[in-house]
Design a protein around this motif. Structure first.
Motif, mmCIF file in Angstrom:
data_model
loop_
_atom_site.group_PDB
_atom_site.id
_atom_site.type_symbol
_atom_site.label_atom_id
_atom_site.label_comp_id
_atom_site.label_asym_id
_atom_site.label_seq_id
_atom_site.Cartn_x
_atom_site.Cartn_y
_atom_site.Cartn_z
ATOM 1 N N PRO A 147 16.811 5.833 0.442
ATOM 2 C CA PRO A 147 18.126 6.564 0.065
ATOM 3 C C PRO A 147 19.457 6.243 0.917
ATOM 4 O O PRO A 147 19.480 6.304 1.897
ATOM 5 N N LYS A 148 20.451 6.062 -0.083
ATOM 6 C CA LYS A 148 21.567 5.852 0.687
ATOM 7 C C LYS A 148 22.334 7.055 1.044
ATOM 8 O O LYS A 148 23.109 7.073 2.302
ATOM 9 N N ARG A 149 21.948 8.172 0.453
ATOM 10 C CA ARG A 149 22.430 9.423 0.827
ATOM 11 C C ARG A 149 21.344 10.378 0.703
ATOM 12 O O ARG A 149 20.792 10.561 -0.402
ATOM 13 N N LEU A 150 21.001 10.966 1.901
ATOM 14 C CA LEU A 150 19.717 11.581 2.078
ATOM 15 C C LEU A 150 20.321 13.130 2.581
ATOM 16 O O LEU A 150 20.760 13.278 3.481
ATOM 17 N N ILE A 151 19.758 14.143 2.183
ATOM 18 C CA ILE A 151 20.140 15.372 2.406
ATOM 19 C C ILE A 151 18.832 16.076 2.913
ATOM 20 O O ILE A 151 17.821 15.946 2.420
ATOM 21 N N VAL A 152 18.880 16.531 4.218
ATOM 22 C CA VAL A 152 17.513 16.999 4.694
ATOM 23 C C VAL A 152 17.600 18.754 5.023
ATOM 24 O O VAL A 152 18.645 19.107 5.709
ATOM 25 N N VAL A 153 16.854 19.329 4.590
ATOM 26 C CA VAL A 153 16.879 20.792 4.514
ATOM 27 C C VAL A 153 15.902 21.201 5.673
ATOM 28 O O VAL A 153 14.753 20.962 5.486
ATOM 29 N N GLY A 154 16.674 21.806 6.795
ATOM 30 C CA GLY A 154 15.756 22.284 7.630
ATOM 31 C C GLY A 154 16.097 21.546 9.006
ATOM 32 O O GLY A 154 16.950 20.636 8.999
ATOM 33 N N ALA A 155 15.833 22.174 10.118
ATOM 34 C CA ALA A 155 16.375 21.753 11.559
ATOM 35 C C ALA A 155 15.221 21.794 12.496
ATOM 36 O O ALA A 155 15.483 21.761 13.675
ATOM 37 N N GLY A 156 13.963 21.805 11.938
ATOM 38 C CA GLY A 156 12.672 21.701 13.031
ATOM 39 C C GLY A 156 12.458 20.282 13.135
ATOM 40 O O GLY A 156 13.275 19.601 13.161
ATOM 41 N N TYR A 157 11.206 20.193 13.690
ATOM 42 C CA TYR A 157 10.798 19.111 14.394
ATOM 43 C C TYR A 157 10.833 17.888 13.438
ATOM 44 O O TYR A 157 11.220 16.639 13.398
ATOM 45 N N ALA A 193 15.560 13.063 9.824
ATOM 46 C CA ALA A 193 17.239 12.602 9.966
ATOM 47 C C ALA A 193 17.374 11.642 10.909
ATOM 48 O O ALA A 193 18.231 10.707 10.505
ATOM 49 N N GLY A 194 16.997 11.474 12.045
ATOM 50 C CA GLY A 194 17.028 10.483 12.863
ATOM 51 C C GLY A 194 16.634 9.082 12.343
ATOM 52 O O GLY A 194 17.187 7.922 12.465
ATOM 53 N N ILE A 195 15.607 9.043 11.858
ATOM 54 C CA ILE A 195 15.012 7.861 11.106
ATOM 55 C C ILE A 195 15.905 7.256 10.202
ATOM 56 O O ILE A 195 16.506 6.089 10.482
ATOM 57 N N PHE A 196 16.264 8.163 9.223
ATOM 58 C CA PHE A 196 17.236 7.565 8.070
ATOM 59 C C PHE A 196 18.505 7.240 8.605
ATOM 60 O O PHE A 196 19.155 6.183 8.104
ATOM 61 N N ASN A 197 19.161 8.034 9.639
ATOM 62 C CA ASN A 197 20.372 7.755 9.957
ATOM 63 C C ASN A 197 20.252 6.166 10.768
ATOM 64 O O ASN A 197 21.236 5.395 10.569
ATOM 65 N N ALA A 198 19.497 6.382 11.388
ATOM 66 C CA ALA A 198 19.498 4.934 12.270
ATOM 67 C C ALA A 198 19.048 3.920 11.325
ATOM 68 O O ALA A 198 19.594 2.627 11.574
ATOM 69 N N GLY A 254 20.424 3.442 8.393
ATOM 70 C CA GLY A 254 21.745 3.204 7.689
ATOM 71 C C GLY A 254 21.979 4.232 6.667
ATOM 72 O O GLY A 254 23.025 3.975 6.048
ATOM 73 N N SER A 255 21.201 4.938 6.279
ATOM 74 C CA SER A 255 21.299 6.116 5.245
ATOM 75 C C SER A 255 22.674 7.112 6.016
ATOM 76 O O SER A 255 22.465 7.367 7.035
ATOM 77 N N HIS A 256 23.099 7.567 4.788
ATOM 78 C CA HIS A 256 24.156 8.626 5.204
ATOM 79 C C HIS A 256 23.208 10.070 5.171
ATOM 80 O O HIS A 256 22.862 10.500 4.157
ATOM 81 N N LYS A 306 29.805 21.242 -4.249
ATOM 82 C CA LYS A 306 28.386 20.691 -4.213
ATOM 83 C C LYS A 306 28.205 19.432 -3.468
ATOM 84 O O LYS A 306 29.184 18.581 -3.339
ATOM 85 N N LEU A 307 27.182 18.852 -2.938
ATOM 86 C CA LEU A 307 26.810 17.610 -2.190
ATOM 87 C C LEU A 307 26.197 16.754 -3.319
ATOM 88 O O LEU A 307 25.461 17.249 -4.029
ATOM 89 N N GLU A 308 26.459 15.537 -3.016
ATOM 90 C CA GLU A 308 25.722 14.520 -3.762
ATOM 91 C C GLU A 308 24.831 13.662 -3.171
ATOM 92 O O GLU A 308 25.005 13.456 -1.742
ATOM 93 N N ALA A 309 23.513 13.476 -3.495
ATOM 94 C CA ALA A 309 22.510 12.797 -2.747
ATOM 95 C C ALA A 309 21.705 11.929 -3.509
ATOM 96 O O ALA A 309 21.581 12.183 -4.793
ATOM 97 N N ASP A 310 20.882 11.072 -3.166
ATOM 98 C CA ASP A 310 19.877 9.880 -3.859
ATOM 99 C C ASP A 310 18.420 10.807 -3.631
ATOM 100 O O ASP A 310 17.777 10.760 -4.367
ATOM 101 N N GLN A 311 18.206 11.299 -2.550
ATOM 102 C CA GLN A 311 17.312 12.189 -2.254
ATOM 103 C C GLN A 311 17.316 13.380 -1.376
ATOM 104 O O GLN A 311 18.446 13.533 -0.473
ATOM 105 N N VAL A 312 16.556 14.664 -1.725
ATOM 106 C CA VAL A 312 16.569 15.914 -0.763
ATOM 107 C C VAL A 312 15.111 16.013 -0.277
ATOM 108 O O VAL A 312 14.292 16.177 -1.127
#
Length: 448
Positions: free
Chosen positions: A168-178, A184-189, A191-193, A252-258
């Protein structure tokens, strides 16, 4: 002849179930294990193992940023998600085969069907066959929690993230647990937003605030967009396949995956434990005592399904202790104090023992030592990321109550630190140990 078909029937072939099965069999028990999906469970098939392979792959992005400063020129570097995905899933297939071989080599009968409890000593398989056992072990693990919001069917959980057709070029991750922070770290590294949607102001609740604050700062600097005090309201699929996500704000936010990563719940729905008089807990967990026994004397439960500590090594120890105690007549117990844990975020966290706030609440007077340093490998980085180690001690005795760290290789360093805490060592014992130089681990014996 036994009055039962089996001495032990295990429902679930994850880490705890496999260990209990093979150990019980080695003690002479006739054992069968039922698994409705694949041998190996969450950790091996859709959890820690494939996830860490993704972490390793994504870390190359940071290493490539260091390469030029180290004298390397790497032309036309590019990333192929499908190639990585297929390699990771191929390794999962390999591990599934190894776990299967383990059961076969220990003469454990494998039944690749869903099983439900029909009574204190009976189980019904999906094929309709009913079998009996002197003991039943429930080891079905946990499952990702999915909120009841409009459009949730368009979202994925950590189960599906390993099988995406496209990155996904744009990924929304819901939650902030492990789980959330790791992906979030994997896809950020890669190149995903990445946007992290969190209902509070705190990430990694329950971990030491010093290291989680540092992670939040670094993750933000690396480009992860945090939307705090926000919750998933709805998800709408648009004509072009993208997703329009309402998180409660004016826009609202746009994303390719949630990706929904708001925790895991015991996988007990439809398991039939009520047929054996077992009442589930408020989260659907199977209540057990210190010996992993349920209220039905012939049924036990281990691992994530008990919602005690959802960690693979804990499930393995529980499975081992159960089998040794029931079939080997070895009085073995599991010690839940000072269980170490790691978060494979970027950079990773390693924690064992009490946090500062927990220690103050329990002991009153504590002393905190810390080292805030720039890891040597980061000298080649364009960003000034710093590591942080914190040691929590009892102010009177100097006994170490907790160690919490963030920085490269923290989980690898933590294991021996956990041994030291388990052994009851003091700050003075650490101070008396000669440092390994130059290393990051030496900071543990130089804390001020």
């Amino acid at each position: 002849m036994s009055e039962f078909d089996y001495d032990l029937f295990v429902i679930g072939a994850g880490s705890g179930g496999v260990r209990a099965s093979r150990v019980a069999s080695s003690h002479g028990a006739k054992v069968a294990v039922a698994e409705e999906y694949r041998i190996g469970g969450t950790c091996v098939i859709r959890g820690c193992v494939p996830k860490k392979l993704l972490v390793y792959a994504s870390m190359f992005a940071e290493e490539l940023n260091h390469a030029e400063q180290m004298g390397w020129t790497i032309d036309e570097a590019k990333f192929d998600w499908k190639r990585l995905r297929d390699h990771v899933n191929g390794d999962v297939d390999r591990l599934n085969g190894l776990y299967t071989n383990t059961l076969e080599n220990h003469n454990v009968e494998r039944i690749l069907e869903r099983a439900t409890v029909t009574g204190p000593n009976s189980v019904k398989l999906a094929s309709g066959r009913e079998v009996t056992a002197k003991y039943i072990l429930v080891a079905v693990g946990a499952w990702p929690y999915m909120p009841d919001v409009p459009g949730v069917e368009h979202c994925i959980s950590s189960n599906e993230v390993f099988h995406l057709d496209e990155q996904p070029k744009r990924l929304i991750v819901v939650g902030a647990g492990y789980i959330a922070m790791e992906f979030a770290g994997i896809f950020n590294a890669l190149g995903s937003h990445v946007t992290v949607v969190n209902r509070t102001q705190t990430i990694l609740r329950g971990y030491d605030e010093g290291v989680t604050d540092r992670l939040l700062s670094i993750a933000t600097a690396r480009g992860i967009d945090f939307r705090m005090d926000s919750s998933l309201v709805s998800v709408e699929k648009q004509d072009d396949g993208s997703l329009l996500v309402d998180i409660g704000g004016p826009q609202k936010l746009e994303a390719d995956q949630v990706l929904i990563a708001t925790g895991r719940v015991p996988k007990t729905e439809g398991l039939g434990l009520e047929n054996a008089g077992i009442q589930l807990g408020p989260k659907g967990e199977v209540p057990v005592d210190e010996k992993n026994a349920t209220t039905c004397e012939s049924i036990y439960a281990v691992g994530d399904v008990t919602d005690r500590i959802q960690l693979t090594p804990v499930a393995i120890r529980e499975g081992q202790a159960f089998a040794d105690r029931v079939f080997g007549k070895i009085d073995r117990a599991v010690d839940y104090d000072n269980v170490p844990a790691a978060v494979f975020s970027q950079p990773p966290l390693g924690c064992v023992g009490l946090t500062e706030s927990q220690a103050r609440e329990k002991f009153g007077s504590v002393k905190v030592y810390s080292s805030d340093f720039r890891p040597m490998k980061n000298i080649f980085s364009h960003t000034p990321e710093r590591g942080l180690y914190r040691m929590i001690t009892d102010a009177d005795s100097g006994k170490i109550l907790g160690i919490h760290m963030i920085g490269p290789e923290s989980p690898e360093i933590l294991q021996l630190a956990a041994v030291a805490i388990k052994g009851g060592l003091t700050k003075e014992d650490f101070d008396a140990t000669v440092a390994v130089h130059p290393s990051m681990s030496e900071e543990l014996v130089l804390l001020k």
